[in-house]
Design a protein around this motif. Structure first.
Motif, PDB file in Angstrom:
ATOM      1  N   SER A 187       6.463   5.864   6.097  1.00  0.00           N
ATOM      2  CA  SER A 187       5.557   4.844   6.086  1.00  0.00           C
ATOM      3  C   SER A 187       5.858   3.541   6.383  1.00  0.00           C
ATOM      4  CB  SER A 187       4.770   4.741   4.685  1.00  0.00           C
ATOM      5  OG  SER A 187       4.340   6.014   4.259  1.00  0.00           O
ATOM      6  N   PHE A 241      -2.894  12.523   4.600  1.00  0.00           N
ATOM      7  CA  PHE A 241      -2.424  12.673   3.195  1.00  0.00           C
ATOM      8  C   PHE A 241      -3.386  12.846   2.427  1.00  0.00           C
ATOM      9  CE2 PHE A 241      -1.477  11.119  -1.115  1.00  0.00           C
ATOM     10  CZ  PHE A 241      -0.611  11.975  -1.404  1.00  0.00           C
ATOM     11  N   PHE A 242      -4.465  12.121   2.094  1.00  0.00           N
ATOM     12  CA  PHE A 242      -5.671  12.197   1.559  1.00  0.00           C
ATOM     13  C   PHE A 242      -6.471  13.311   1.760  1.00  0.00           C
ATOM     14  CE2 PHE A 242      -4.490   7.746   0.457  1.00  0.00           C
ATOM     15  CZ  PHE A 242      -4.697   7.790  -0.978  1.00  0.00           C
ATOM     16  N   VAL A 300       0.184   4.230  -2.746  1.00  0.00           N
ATOM     17  CA  VAL A 300       0.036   5.563  -2.561  1.00  0.00           C
ATOM     18  C   VAL A 300       0.979   6.616  -2.921  1.00  0.00           C
ATOM     19  CG1 VAL A 300      -0.297   7.417  -0.420  1.00  0.00           C
ATOM     20  CG2 VAL A 300      -1.304   5.065  -0.418  1.00  0.00           C
ATOM     21  N   TYR A 321      -2.187   7.843   5.932  1.00  0.00           N
ATOM     22  CA  TYR A 321      -3.096   7.880   4.831  1.00  0.00           C
ATOM     23  C   TYR A 321      -4.250   9.088   4.824  1.00  0.00           C
ATOM     24  CZ  TYR A 321      -0.633   3.645   3.466  1.00  0.00           C
ATOM     25  OH  TYR A 321       0.214   2.637   2.967  1.00  0.00           O
ATOM     26  N   ALA A 342      -2.665   3.661   8.875  1.00  0.00           N
ATOM     27  CA  ALA A 342      -4.004   4.309   8.390  1.00  0.00           C
ATOM     28  C   ALA A 342      -3.823   6.055   8.559  1.00  0.00           C
ATOM     29  CB  ALA A 342      -5.040   3.791   8.915  1.00  0.00           C
ATOM     30  N   SER A 395       0.900  -1.332  -0.143  1.00  0.00           N
ATOM     31  CA  SER A 395      -0.068   0.166   0.041  1.00  0.00           C
ATOM     32  C   SER A 395       1.061   1.340   0.112  1.00  0.00           C
ATOM     33  CB  SER A 395      -1.030   0.030   1.411  1.00  0.00           C
ATOM     34  OG  SER A 395      -0.472   0.020   2.440  1.00  0.00           O
ATOM     35  N   PRO A 396       1.934   1.505   0.709  1.00  0.00           N
ATOM     36  CA  PRO A 396       2.714   2.641   0.700  1.00  0.00           C
ATOM     37  C   PRO A 396       3.326   2.890  -0.830  1.00  0.00           C
ATOM     38  CG  PRO A 396       3.368   1.294   2.546  1.00  0.00           C
ATOM     39  CD  PRO A 396       2.512   0.466   1.974  1.00  0.00           C
TER      40      PRO A 396
END
Length: 227
Positions: free
Chosen positions: A38, A57-58, A16, A54, A51, A12-13
């Motif tokens: 991360s 960031f989002f 992203v 994330y 999480a 996942s990192p």
């Protein structure tokens, strides 16, 4: 045998990071530093703590892209963030993850998220901001300028992190503390921007780092008080 879900978590990192680079949310240096932090968080504390990074960031990316055309007209659109921005916003949280300090970790991200949303949303306020130290009207985008809309956004940022952190410590105080950290961290950022950054005594990344220190400190203090 490694479960498929484990592969997804560890991949996942990279996903992203690729998205951040493709969307120009981060420069290559920012992506590299982000990847290091991360995987450090994932290694020391696992996917639930990661999480929060994330979510920060989002949430920040969405706030930055929100009405971007209007921000460009106001000449306050955020440039692509670099490694210094990544370190300033997530460096302390990474250290808190290494130390196993949940409230410090959450507070740092609550402050970073609150400050980012305060800046990106607050600059869209129909009323001109006021300087936090003098309460005089200033131009939109001025360091230290605050608006009611931006202040509300800082509280929202803390709330978003609090909700994301709730599965880690499922207690009501988790959300309360995150909201306070988001609000206080953002206020500290504005004050430092008005008193030090505007006088060219420090750079913006340093202001942002101090913001996360304030948020982490707030969360640690209230985490102990409300224990």
């Amino acid at each position: 045998m490694i479960e498929p879900f484990t592969y997804i978590i560890y991949a996942s990192p990279l996903v992203v990071a690729f998205g951040a680079l493709a969307s120009r949310a981060l420069t290559l240096s920012g992506v590299i530093v982000g990847l290091i932090m991360s995987y450090a968080i994932l290694h020391y504390q696992g996917p639930f703590w990661l999480a929060l990074l994330y979510v920060f960031f989002f949430a920040g990316m969405l706030a930055t892209r929100f009405k971007e055309s209007v921000k460009k007209k106001l000449k306050v659109a955020q440039k692509t963030r670099t490694y210094s921005n990544a370190l300033a916003n997530a460096g302390l949280a990474t250290v808190m993850a290494y130390m196993g300090n949940f409230y410090g970790f959450m507070g740092a991200f609550a402050a970073a998220t609150g400050d980012t949303l305060s800046s990106e949303v607050g600059m869209l306020s129909k009323r001109s901001p006021v300087m936090i130290t003098t309460l005089r009207r200033v131009k939109t985008g001025t360091n230290g300028g605050i608006t009611l809309l931006g202040t509300a956004a800082s509280v929202l940022g803390g709330l978003v992190i609090g909700l994301a952190a709730y599965p880690i410590v499922p207690e009501a105080k988790t959300i309360y503390i995150a909201v306070m950290a988001g609000f206080i961290g953002s206020a500290i950022d504005s004050f430092i921007g008005a008193t030090l950054e505007n006088r060219n005594m420090i750079k913006n990344w340093a202001t942002n780092f101090i913001c996360t220190v304030g948020g982490a400190g707030t969360a640690i203090i209230f985490g102990n008080v409300l224990a």
